[in-house]
Write a protein that holds these residues in place. Structure first.
Motif, short mmCIF file in Angstrom:
data_model
loop_
_atom_site.label_atom_id
_atom_site.label_comp_id
_atom_site.label_asym_id
_atom_site.label_seq_id
_atom_site.Cartn_x
_atom_site.Cartn_y
_atom_site.Cartn_z
N ILE A 1 0.85 -1.20 0.00
CA ILE A 1 0.00 0.00 0.00
C ILE A 1 0.88 1.24 0.00
O ILE A 1 1.93 1.29 0.62
N THR A 2 0.41 2.26 -0.72
CA THR A 2 1.13 3.53 -0.81
C THR A 2 0.12 4.66 -0.86
O THR A 2 -0.81 4.64 -1.68
N GLY A 3 0.22 5.60 0.07
CA GLY A 3 -0.75 6.70 0.12
C GLY A 3 -2.18 6.21 0.24
O GLY A 3 -3.10 6.78 -0.33
N THR B 266 -2.56 11.87 2.51
CA THR B 266 -2.54 10.92 3.63
C THR B 266 -1.19 11.13 4.32
O THR B 266 -0.19 10.52 3.94
N PRO B 267 -1.13 12.01 5.31
CA PRO B 267 0.15 12.42 5.91
C PRO B 267 0.93 11.25 6.52
O PRO B 267 0.36 10.17 6.75
N PRO B 268 2.23 11.45 6.79
CA PRO B 268 3.09 10.39 7.30
C PRO B 268 2.54 9.66 8.54
O PRO B 268 2.77 8.46 8.70
N ASN B 269 1.82 10.37 9.41
CA ASN B 269 1.30 9.69 10.60
C ASN B 269 0.31 8.57 10.24
O ASN B 269 0.12 7.62 11.00
N ALA C 26 0.70 6.52 7.65
CA ALA C 26 1.57 5.37 7.36
C ALA C 26 2.02 4.70 8.66
O ALA C 26 2.03 3.47 8.78
N LYS C 27 2.39 5.54 9.64
CA LYS C 27 2.84 4.99 10.92
C LYS C 27 1.72 4.21 11.60
O LYS C 27 1.95 3.16 12.21
N GLU C 28 0.49 4.72 11.48
CA GLU C 28 -0.65 4.02 12.10
C GLU C 28 -0.92 2.69 11.40
O GLU C 28 -1.17 1.67 12.06
N PHE C 29 -0.85 2.68 10.06
CA PHE C 29 -0.99 1.41 9.34
C PHE C 29 0.06 0.41 9.85
O PHE C 29 -0.24 -0.75 10.10
N HIS C 30 1.29 0.89 9.98
CA HIS C 30 2.41 0.03 10.38
C HIS C 30 2.19 -0.51 11.80
O HIS C 30 2.46 -1.70 12.08
#
Length: 254
Positions: free
Chosen positions: A113-115, A206-209, A211-215
């Protein structure tokens, strides 16, 4: 890309290469060509790359939902006789990939997944109040990227045409509402599918946070960043995107 489109039954898609099936899922405003860097690269690496055209504006309004796109994807996988697929999705495409993986986990070997939408409510973009204003739409399109020049006139024209087509606009807003309804924060901790998260450090959609939440929520995920990059890393930095993805696939023996 257009000249490679195959039409079979209700499906329009691009297919290149042989090997492990990798299905690419475009976003709401993104066409098949957004992934040209990926689709040119991976067929020579032992992957069968397929890019189906999602029926974003072709379904009846009441069926214009993320869930129905995930079902459409499953029908396409069955139609092609595929199994153990790798799903790669950007923006809405990532959300469709996530929901499909939740619904049909036995079909998906890996997810990229990306963005992606699915966690963050404004992931679909916030409103289109100035439908007729080309400069407003141009600014909106440029904001998707770190480098505004990536938003070519062709891309801006396509977005402008979409938001000035009343039915397409209504369906765009229906999809945005559906994406908000299908927030996946409660589902992700139960999804064991190996997931590669590739994100632009300067993504404002979709800000960097996000991505961190997905992770944090996905039990088996790896997170990678691309510098000076907005919402569509595979368009803005295709070489970096391919390098990260190929290394991840090799490491995971996919």
């Amino acid at each position: 890309m257009e000249e490679h489109i195959i039409e079979e039954g209700k499906y329009r898609y691009i297919e290149m290469g042989e090997g492990t099936p990798m299905i690419i899922l475009h976003g709401l405003m993104g066409g098949l060509s957004n992934f040209q860097g990926v689709s040119d690269y991976f067929p020579s690496k032992g992957y069968q790359v397929l890019i189906p055209e999602l029926p974003i504006y072709d379904m009846p309004l009441l069926k214009t939902t993320v869930k129905n796109f995930a079902k459409f994807l499953e029908e396409f996988i069955e139609f092609k006789g595929l199994k153990d697929v790798i799903l790669l999705g950007n923006s809405l495409g990532g959300h469709i990939g996530l929901l499909h993986t939740k619904m049909f986990p036995e079909m998906v070997k890996a997810l990229v997944i990306t963005g992606s939408s699915g966690l963050y409510e404004s992931a679909m973009g916030d409103g289109y109040p100035k439908r007729g204003d080309y400069e407003f739409i141009k600014k909106k399109a440029q904001d998707v990227f770190y480098d505004p020049d990536v938003a070519t006139k062709e891309i801006v024209d396509e977005v402008f045409a979409t938001v000035n087509d009343r039915m397409k606009l209504v369906k765009t807003l229906a999809i945005a509402k559906s994406a908000i309804r299908h927030n996946m924060s409660k589902d992700l901790p139960h999804m064991k599918t190996p997931t590669c998260i590739i994100w632009g450090e300067n993504d404002t959609v979709t800000p960097p946070n996000v991505a961190k939440e997905f992770h944090e929520l996905l039990p088996d995920s790896d997170l990678f960043w691309i510098e000076k990059c907005g919402h569509a890393p595979m368009m803005e930095h295709p070489e970096d995107f391919n390098r990260i993805l190929e290394a991840w696939l090799k490491k995971r023996n996919f």
